[in-house]
Design an enzyme around this catalytic site. Structure first.
Site, short mmCIF file in Angstrom:
data_model
loop_
_atom_site.label_atom_id
_atom_site.label_comp_id
_atom_site.label_asym_id
_atom_site.label_seq_id
_atom_site.Cartn_x
_atom_site.Cartn_y
_atom_site.Cartn_z
N LYS A 139 117.85 8.80 47.28
CA LYS A 139 119.14 8.88 47.98
C LYS A 139 119.26 7.65 48.86
CE LYS A 139 122.81 11.26 49.23
NZ LYS A 139 123.58 10.02 48.96
N LYS A 197 113.41 8.32 56.16
CA LYS A 197 114.52 9.01 56.84
C LYS A 197 114.74 10.41 56.24
CE LYS A 197 117.99 6.24 57.48
NZ LYS A 197 119.30 5.51 57.39
N LYS A 243 118.19 2.29 47.89
CA LYS A 243 119.30 1.54 48.51
C LYS A 243 119.86 0.57 47.48
CE LYS A 243 120.98 1.22 52.76
NZ LYS A 243 120.90 2.35 53.69
N THR A 248 126.95 10.22 61.00
CA THR A 248 125.88 9.35 61.52
C THR A 248 126.02 9.23 63.03
OG1 THR A 248 126.02 8.18 59.42
CG2 THR A 248 124.62 7.20 61.11
N ASN A 278 131.74 2.49 61.70
CA ASN A 278 131.65 3.93 61.45
C ASN A 278 130.64 4.62 62.37
OD1 ASN A 278 130.01 6.18 59.76
ND2 ASN A 278 132.21 6.36 59.45
N SER A 315 125.38 13.97 53.87
CA SER A 315 125.46 13.61 52.44
C SER A 315 124.78 14.70 51.61
CB SER A 315 124.75 12.29 52.17
OG SER A 315 125.61 11.20 52.32
N1 GLU Z 1 123.77 4.50 54.22
C1 GLU Z 1 123.45 5.62 55.06
C2 GLU Z 1 122.05 5.45 55.63
O1 GLU Z 1 121.53 4.36 55.75
C3 GLU Z 1 123.67 6.94 54.38
C4 GLU Z 1 122.89 7.18 53.13
C5 GLU Z 1 123.31 8.43 52.39
O2 GLU Z 1 124.14 9.17 52.89
O3 GLU Z 1 122.77 8.64 51.29
O4 GLU Z 1 121.45 6.40 56.08
#
Ligand code: GLU
Length: 426
Positions: A80, A104, A116, A200, A231, A360
């Site tokens: 993810k 995370k 990513k 977030t 955001n 998410s």
């Molecule tokens: N890009 C966000 C992060 O760095 C969200 C990632 C997601 O929701 O999968 O946590």
């Protein structure tokens, strides 16, 4: 992305972002006695894909863009992580950000690994049509990487619901199935989750409140500076001010502001909304130099913009007692010991900004079930998950007598180690 030059014997060595991740991983692994096999596995991403994306520009010329997707780990579930559109996207940066997603998701106790993606481009200099063609080309090129139970993208810097909608549409056309859960951070009309947009920033707020409780401080008695008004930063500033925290400093890539009396965040949000989403020209506080923002007087500092902004040079001058990292990687490894020795509590990125990926996850669950929750339900589930994650990290901080950052890595590594052991194979 190269971050800093440090002399290594006679040669100059660029410390890369991925090396920053490895430095923290190694420190945590040593302290918790992680098996060296697992440490070695996590030092190497599982899959790294780089594609070239030729796009017809509005001028009629073809321009070729670089697209990336790195899957760091799938030990705890499908990978993810977001997709960012920025000029400095490169193999190393995507690799570092993918590894952070692994940790995370594990800290937040989500059934996911980490990934990513990104496209090296300047989205601000592109038309909507060009961005749509680029996003669709990316989906096509990554069709074998992504999948609802395989690898699930989301927004990151420079992307949002609009880009997710294009990628989803292209992917569904290719597969011939309607699978909204293949990507998260979608617009609500296409199966997005209520609460995802602010998630977030909400996570930053909840982590701040939890840390303040441990420090015996009341939200109404503290001041905060928030760097970044996109955001993450704008929602964090709004939600913190709604909790009674006095926001004394804000800033984005165009301008920074400070006011001892406190800044009216509703006014700043309104101003940015009318002003191309930037703060330049805001009249509600005194304009200061951007370098001053992080070191100005406050109790809580929220870096919610870019990576590598807290350095060996500015860390000694930070006045905050608490740092809550809204951005990914805002603190360089060299600054970690300085912050720790100053007695500043730092809620690290992999915990502080995990609210986004947590919602998410809820979006993906709702898509799979085909049943949607109210915003209150989503927020309540989010807050509960965040509080549990914060407590787990706080307990490991005490148990291992270390910083919250290393404690967060330990919390994540314990989960991954357990999962790997139960599976019995790597
Ligand atoms: N890009 C966000 C992060 O760095 C969200 C990632 C997601 O929701 O999968 O946590």
């Amino acid at each position: 992305m190269s971050t800093k030059t440090v002399p290594l014997s006679a040669k100059v060595h660029e410390v890369t972002m991925f090396e920053s991740v490895l430095a923290r991983l190694d420190a945590a692994a040593k302290l918790m006695n992680l098996s060296s096999e697992l440490a070695q596995i996590l030092r190497n991403p599982q899959k790294q894909v780089k594609v070239s994306l030729p796009i017809m520009m509005d001028s009629g010329n073809i321009q070729v863009f670089e697209g990336y997707r790195t899957v760091h780990s799938t030990h705890l579930g499908p990978s993810k992580g977001g997709i960012r559109y920025a000029l400095d996207v490169n193999t190393d940066e995507v690799r570092a950000l993918a590894a952070w997603m692994t940790f995370k998701c594990a800290v937040a106790n989500l059934p996911y690994g980490g990934a990513k993606g990104g496209i090296k481009c300047d989205p601000r200099a592109m038309s909507v049509g060009e961005l749509e063609r680029l996003s669709r080309a990316y989906a096509k090129a990554m069709k074998d990487v992504i999948g609802i139970n395989k690898d699930i993208p989301a927004p990151d810097m420079g992307t949002g619901g609009r880009e997710m909608a294009w990628i989803l549409d292209e992917f569904n056309k290719i597969t011939g199935e309607d699978n909204p859960g293949v990507i998260t951070g979608k617009p609500i009309a296409l199966g997005g989750s209520l609460g995802r947009d602010a998630a977030t920033g909400r996570g930053v707020m909840v982590n701040t409140l939890e840390a303040l409780k441990k420090m015996n401080l009341k939200p109404i008695a503290v001041t905060a500076v928030v760097q970044g008004f996109g955001n993450v930063g704008s929602h964090a500033a709004r939600l913190l001010s709604e909790q009674g925290v006095k926001i004394v400093g804000i800033g984005d890539h165009t301008a920074s502001f400070y006011s001892e009396k406190g800044i009216n965040i509703a006014e700043a949000l309104e101003y940015a909304a009318q002003n191309g989403r930037v703060l330049k020209g805001f009249k509600g506080a005194t304009e200061i130099r951007s370098e001053e923002l992080l070191i100005s007087k406050c109790d809580v500092l929220v870096p919610a913009a870019l990576q590598n902004v807290i350095t060996e040079e500015n860390a000694p001058k930070i006045q905050a007692k608490l740092i809550v990292e809204g951005a990914n990687g805002p603190t360089m490894p060299e600054a970690d010991p300085i912050i720790h020795e100053k007695g500043i509590i730092c809620v690290p990125d992999i915990l502080a900004n995990s609210g986004g990926v947590t919602v998410s996850y809820f979006e993906w669950v709702q898509n799979k079930a085909g049943y949607y929750w109210t915003e209150q339900e989503v927020n309540a589930k989010h807050d509960e998950k965040m509080e549990l994650a914060f407590d787990a990290v706080w307990n490991n901080k005490g148990k291992y007598k270390t910083s919250m950052r290393i404690a967060a890595y330990i919390t994540a590594l314990q989960k991954i180690e357990q999962g790997v052991k139960l599976k019995g194979a790597y």
